[in-house]
Design an enzyme around this catalytic site. Structure first.
Site, short mmCIF file in Angstrom:
data_model
loop_
_atom_site.label_atom_id
_atom_site.label_comp_id
_atom_site.label_asym_id
_atom_site.label_seq_id
_atom_site.Cartn_x
_atom_site.Cartn_y
_atom_site.Cartn_z
N CYS A 194 0.83 -1.21 0.00
CA CYS A 194 0.00 0.00 0.00
C CYS A 194 0.86 1.26 0.00
CB CYS A 194 -0.92 -0.01 1.21
SG CYS A 194 -1.98 -1.46 1.34
N ALA A 195 1.96 1.23 -0.73
CA ALA A 195 2.89 2.35 -0.77
C ALA A 195 2.22 3.60 -1.33
CB ALA A 195 4.10 1.99 -1.63
N ARG A 251 -1.36 7.06 -4.53
CA ARG A 251 -1.52 8.40 -5.09
C ARG A 251 -1.51 8.43 -6.61
NH1 ARG A 251 2.58 9.41 -1.45
NH2 ARG A 251 4.03 9.54 -3.20
N SER A 276 -1.43 -6.51 1.71
CA SER A 276 -0.50 -5.97 2.69
C SER A 276 -0.25 -7.06 3.72
CB SER A 276 -1.07 -4.72 3.37
OG SER A 276 -0.27 -4.33 4.47
N ARG A 277 0.88 -6.98 4.39
CA ARG A 277 1.11 -7.93 5.49
C ARG A 277 0.22 -7.61 6.67
NH1 ARG A 277 7.70 -8.00 4.72
NH2 ARG A 277 7.77 -9.76 3.28
N HIS A 301 12.07 -6.23 -4.02
CA HIS A 301 11.66 -6.32 -5.42
C HIS A 301 11.96 -7.68 -6.03
CE1 HIS A 301 11.61 -1.68 -6.25
NE2 HIS A 301 10.76 -2.06 -5.31
N LYS A 347 10.80 1.28 -9.91
CA LYS A 347 12.22 1.53 -10.07
C LYS A 347 12.83 1.83 -8.71
CE LYS A 347 12.06 5.31 -8.81
NZ LYS A 347 11.67 5.81 -7.66
N ARG A 380 13.27 5.15 2.52
CA ARG A 380 14.37 5.66 1.69
C ARG A 380 15.65 5.85 2.50
NH1 ARG A 380 9.84 8.64 0.11
NH2 ARG A 380 9.34 8.60 -2.13
#
Length: 328
Positions: free
Chosen positions: A12-13, A18, A37-38, A80, A98, A167
């Site tokens: 659900c990033a 968005r 999602s977990r 990934h 990416k 990040r």
């Protein structure tokens, strides 16, 4: 498979919620059927918010869903490879955020898995599906700006205050080169239709952010004395621009990756604006992916992601070891 490609989303990033899922909805070819999602409650909340029919409390459950044709992966970078391969082994096509992987070796494993499973794998560089880049290449090939002497690109933003952000986990593939440096790097490779021979990168390595590169400035050496000069950052004011400098003129793209699609061409004859249609780049990406699944030759082969990762590998090595790195 029905007329539309049935998508499942792993995670659900923010980029999924968005931009990518709304973009898929705006496309001609995509139907988002499930999200996982977990944390089942989080998946259910996101599904309700975005009107997605099915929510799963594990990635495995979504991958096992026979109604899903393709999986979009917006998970942290270090996940990934694992989940892309697991999805492909289950017969799902994969669109992966990416950078595709943590390094070129992982990317090669993913490409190999896609070939073995007979499914399509693509890296989610949405910007390059906008037709303005086709137009820019036409201008370059026409000779209007002469021979290319250099490309200058940047992508920066300031999110340094969010200390818990993924990040800023080095072992998770954090840092500005992975997150935004990959954009000008991929753009230069695409416009030049060539691979760089060496990288030299200087970076701000921040102990406050798990020693990831919070800002990086670099030079990629291409054949013929041409270079990409770029910077990227997560602790600087927002900008995302590109300039292609030729012997007879230049192309300026004030918003190269997100934002206003228009760009400018300057020559001895004057400066003109190349007006471009405002299109949803994420919808274009979804349609291009579906076309490849249905047998059309993809504009960007999965191997392109491996080549981009080789450059990022060299940039990271240069930044952390403070040396020029040759790219094989």
């Amino acid at each position: 498979m029905t007329n539309k490609l049935n998508w499942g989303v792993l995670g659900c990033a923010g980029i999924a919620v968005r931009s990518v899922i709304p973009g898929m909805r705006a496309s001609e070819t995509a139907e988002v059927l499930a999200i996982a999602s977990r944390d089942l409650a989080k998946a259910e909340e996101t599904a309700q918010k975005l009107d997605i029919p099915v929510a799963y409390g594990s990635y495995e459950a979504l991958i096992a869903d026979n109604n899903i044709d393709a999986v979009y992966i917006p998970l942290p970078n270090h996940l990934h490879m694992e989940w892309a391969i697991r999805a492909m082994e289950a017969g799902k096509h994969v669109l992966c955020e990416k950078p595709l992987a943590l390094n070129a070796a992982e990317a090669e494993r993913m490409v190999g898995a896609s070939a073995k499973a007979g499914v399509h794998l693509a890296e989610a560089f949405m910007y390059r599906h906008h037709p303005r880049y086709t137009r820019m290449k036409e201008i370059i090939k026409s000779g209007e700006i002469g021979e290319i002497r250099g490309i200058y690109g940047n992508f920066t933003f300031n999110n340094a205050g969010d200390a818990s952000n993924v990040r800023y986990r080095r072992d998770w593939g954090g840092g500005s080169l992975y997150d935004v440096g990959c954009y000008p790097i991929s753009a230069a490779r695409m416009l030049l239709e060539a691979e760089p021979e060496a990288a030299t990168v200087h970076a701000l390595i921040s102990p406050e952010h798990d020693n990831v590169d919070m800002m990086a400035s670099g030079v990629l050496e291409f054949a013929g004395g041409v270079a990409l000069t770029f910077d990227c950052g997560m602790w600087a004011a927002f900008r995302n621009s590109l300039e292609v400098l030729g012997t007879e003129g230049r192309i300026e793209v004030p918003s190269a990756f997100v934002g206003d699609p228009n760009f400018y061409v300057s020559t001895n004859a004057g400066r003109r604006e190349e007006k471009q249609e405002t299109l949803n780049q994420y919808a274009l990406q979804a349609d291009a992916f579906a076309a490849a699944v249905r047998g059309e030759q993809p504009r960007f082969a999965p191997s392109d992601a491996v080549l981009n990762m080789k450059v990022i590998d060299a940039c990271l090595k240069s930044a952390y070891e403070r040396q020029r790195v040759t790219i094989e």
